[in-house]
Design a protein around this motif. Structure first.
Motif, short mmCIF file in Angstrom:
data_model
loop_
_atom_site.label_atom_id
_atom_site.label_comp_id
_atom_site.label_asym_id
_atom_site.label_seq_id
_atom_site.Cartn_x
_atom_site.Cartn_y
_atom_site.Cartn_z
N GLY A 116 7.31 10.04 -4.54
CA GLY A 116 7.20 8.81 -3.76
C GLY A 116 7.54 9.02 -2.29
O GLY A 116 7.69 10.13 -1.81
N GLY A 117 7.68 7.90 -1.61
CA GLY A 117 7.84 7.95 -0.16
C GLY A 117 6.52 8.20 0.53
O GLY A 117 6.47 8.81 1.60
N THR A 118 5.44 7.67 -0.05
CA THR A 118 4.08 7.94 0.45
C THR A 118 3.72 6.95 1.57
O THR A 118 2.80 6.15 1.45
CB THR A 118 3.09 7.87 -0.72
N HIS A 119 4.45 7.06 2.65
CA HIS A 119 4.47 6.04 3.70
C HIS A 119 3.34 6.14 4.71
O HIS A 119 3.26 5.31 5.60
CB HIS A 119 5.82 6.10 4.43
N HIS A 120 2.50 7.17 4.62
CA HIS A 120 1.37 7.28 5.55
C HIS A 120 0.13 6.55 5.05
O HIS A 120 -0.85 6.43 5.79
CB HIS A 120 1.02 8.74 5.81
N SER A 121 0.17 6.07 3.83
CA SER A 121 -0.98 5.34 3.29
C SER A 121 -0.93 3.89 3.74
O SER A 121 0.06 3.18 3.53
CB SER A 121 -0.95 5.41 1.76
N GLY A 122 -2.03 3.44 4.38
CA GLY A 122 -2.12 2.07 4.86
C GLY A 122 -2.95 1.20 3.93
O GLY A 122 -3.30 1.60 2.81
N THR A 123 -3.28 0.03 4.40
CA THR A 123 -4.04 -0.92 3.58
C THR A 123 -5.33 -0.31 3.06
O THR A 123 -5.66 -0.45 1.88
CB THR A 123 -4.37 -2.17 4.40
N ASN A 124 -6.04 0.40 3.92
CA ASN A 124 -7.35 0.92 3.51
C ASN A 124 -7.56 2.38 3.89
O ASN A 124 -8.66 2.81 4.17
CB ASN A 124 -8.48 0.07 4.11
N TRP A 125 -6.47 3.14 3.90
CA TRP A 125 -6.61 4.57 4.16
C TRP A 125 -5.49 5.36 3.48
O TRP A 125 -4.43 4.84 3.18
CB TRP A 125 -6.61 4.86 5.67
N GLY A 126 -5.79 6.64 3.25
CA GLY A 126 -4.79 7.61 2.86
C GLY A 126 -4.65 8.63 3.98
O GLY A 126 -5.59 8.87 4.74
N GLU A 127 -3.47 9.27 4.06
CA GLU A 127 -3.21 10.19 5.16
C GLU A 127 -1.97 11.00 4.82
O GLU A 127 -1.07 10.55 4.12
CB GLU A 127 -2.96 9.38 6.44
N GLY A 128 -1.92 12.23 5.34
CA GLY A 128 -0.70 13.02 5.27
C GLY A 128 -0.13 13.16 3.87
O GLY A 128 1.06 12.95 3.64
N PHE A 129 -0.98 13.53 2.91
CA PHE A 129 -0.58 13.73 1.50
C PHE A 129 -0.21 12.42 0.81
O PHE A 129 0.47 12.44 -0.22
CB PHE A 129 0.56 14.74 1.38
N CYS A 130 -0.62 11.28 1.34
CA CYS A 130 -0.29 9.97 0.78
C CYS A 130 -1.58 9.21 0.48
O CYS A 130 -2.40 9.03 1.37
CB CYS A 130 0.56 9.15 1.76
N ILE A 131 -1.72 8.72 -0.76
CA ILE A 131 -2.92 7.97 -1.17
C ILE A 131 -2.58 6.51 -1.41
O ILE A 131 -3.27 5.61 -0.94
CB ILE A 131 -3.55 8.60 -2.42
N LEU A 132 -1.53 6.24 -2.19
CA LEU A 132 -1.03 4.89 -2.41
C LEU A 132 0.39 4.81 -1.85
O LEU A 132 1.17 5.74 -2.00
CB LEU A 132 -1.01 4.54 -3.91
N ASN A 133 0.73 3.69 -1.25
CA ASN A 133 2.05 3.53 -0.62
C ASN A 133 3.02 2.93 -1.64
O ASN A 133 3.05 1.73 -1.87
CB ASN A 133 1.92 2.64 0.62
N ASP A 134 3.81 3.79 -2.27
CA ASP A 134 4.61 3.35 -3.42
C ASP A 134 5.65 2.29 -3.07
O ASP A 134 5.79 1.28 -3.78
CB ASP A 134 5.29 4.54 -4.11
N GLN A 135 6.36 2.45 -1.96
CA GLN A 135 7.40 1.46 -1.64
C GLN A 135 6.80 0.16 -1.11
O GLN A 135 7.38 -0.91 -1.31
CB GLN A 135 8.40 2.06 -0.65
N ALA A 136 5.63 0.23 -0.50
CA ALA A 136 4.95 -1.00 -0.09
C ALA A 136 4.47 -1.79 -1.31
O ALA A 136 4.63 -3.01 -1.38
CB ALA A 136 3.79 -0.69 0.84
N VAL A 137 3.86 -1.11 -2.26
CA VAL A 137 3.40 -1.78 -3.48
C VAL A 137 4.59 -2.39 -4.21
O VAL A 137 4.54 -3.53 -4.68
CB VAL A 137 2.63 -0.81 -4.38
#
Length: 300
Positions: A116-137
């Motif tokens: 976790g800690g996939t904080h580079h994933s935004g509403t409609n993008w993935g980035e920097g080894f992050c696809i879904l933003n776990d703490q945002a969800v």
């Protein structure tokens, strides 16, 4: 009992060239079990998250193209590795693990996700080894189920939590605090509720002083009833990507400050581990394990 989300898939989803950073996800629970900090009962394996929970945070078009493995080559390059079904399942389990951890934290004070800690994933993008933003969800899950009304996300990974900032830019119930390298990735920053950009090479004393000042500010402004903490260890001087100069002791003191704030204020705390790219895997694992050791000392 403190609960820790972990699944064997955490450690083995990536193409061969990306294996090394993923080794820590198997080594962290192994070390904690070996030294007796945790027992097997502390660990739980999360299920695959339901799509409707993903759609509380990520756009339908983006998620469906992730699910169906239809992201463009450019989008996959932005994420940093090619998309495959195993990787998508991994991301779904990680995200569910953070939701489950948040619920366990309400009961037990603190809970962890080994990944976790996939904080580079935004509403409609993935980035920097992050696809879904776990703490945002997980934040949206708490809000939507009336389990929280004011959330503070403390992001101390060396890279700005740009995806988290974008997701919550219009959500007053979530306060995003990111303390990160100013000249490090992502090079296009978003605007968090509180950003603290750091100069390259900053060491323990200056870092910890800034952290203590800004923790006070973040807690005062947000008045949270729940805290998420992204505890990346890429702030270490040994990190290949971090550009900062914290010692392992300084990184441990960083964690102690955050955990002590939450313990003193009786605030439930979910911790995701975030980044770590030191040349020696032992440095990564030991720094991450320090976070667990501190939490078990404070909360058990």
């Amino acid at each position: 009992m403190i609960k820790i989300a972990w699944n064997p898939l955490y450690a083995h989803p990536l193409p061969e060239g990306h294996r090394f950073p993923m080794l820590k996800y198997g080594l962290i629970p192994g070390q904690l079990l070996h030294e007796g900090t945790i027992v097997q009962e502390n660990l739980f394996s999360p299920e695959i998250i339901d799509e409707d929970l993903i759609l509380s945070t990520h756009s339908k078009d983006y998620w469906q193209r992730v699910r169906d493995l239809e992201l463009s080559p450019q989008e996959q390059r932005r994420i940093g590795f090619p998309l495959n079904a195993e990787l998508v399942e991994r991301e779904r389990r990680i995200t569910q693990g953070t939701i489950d951890g948040a619920k366990f934290a309400v009961q037990n004070g603190v809970a962890f996700n080994v990944a976790g800690g996939t904080h580079h994933s935004g509403t409609n993008w993935g980035e920097g080894f992050c696809i879904l933003n776990d703490q945002a969800v997980a934040s949206n899950y708490l809000l939507n189920n009336n389990l929280s009304h004011s959330i503070l996300i403390i992001d101390l990974d060396v890279h700005q939590g740009n995806g988290t900032a974008e997701i919550f830019k219009n959500e007053s119930r979530v306060f995003t605090f990111s303390m990160h390298g100013d000249k490090n990735f992502p090079f296009r920053k978003e605007v968090s509720s509180l950003d603290v950009p750091l100069n390259d090479g900053i060491g323990d004393e200056e870092y910890l002083s800034l952290l203590e000042q800004n923790l006070q500010l973040a807690f005062a402004k947000s008045q949270p009833d729940f805290v998420f903490y992204l505890a990346g260890v890429d702030v270490l001087s040994t990190d290949k990507l971090g550009k900062l100069s914290l010692t392992k002791a300084g990184c441990k003191e960083r964690d102690r400050l955050v955990l002590q704030y939450c313990k003193t204020k009786n605030l439930p705390l979910q911790i995701s581990m975030g980044g770590g790219y030191s040349a020696d895997i032992k440095d990564i694992v030991d720094a991450h394990c320090n976070t667990y050791r501190l939490a078990f000392g404070l909360f058990e």
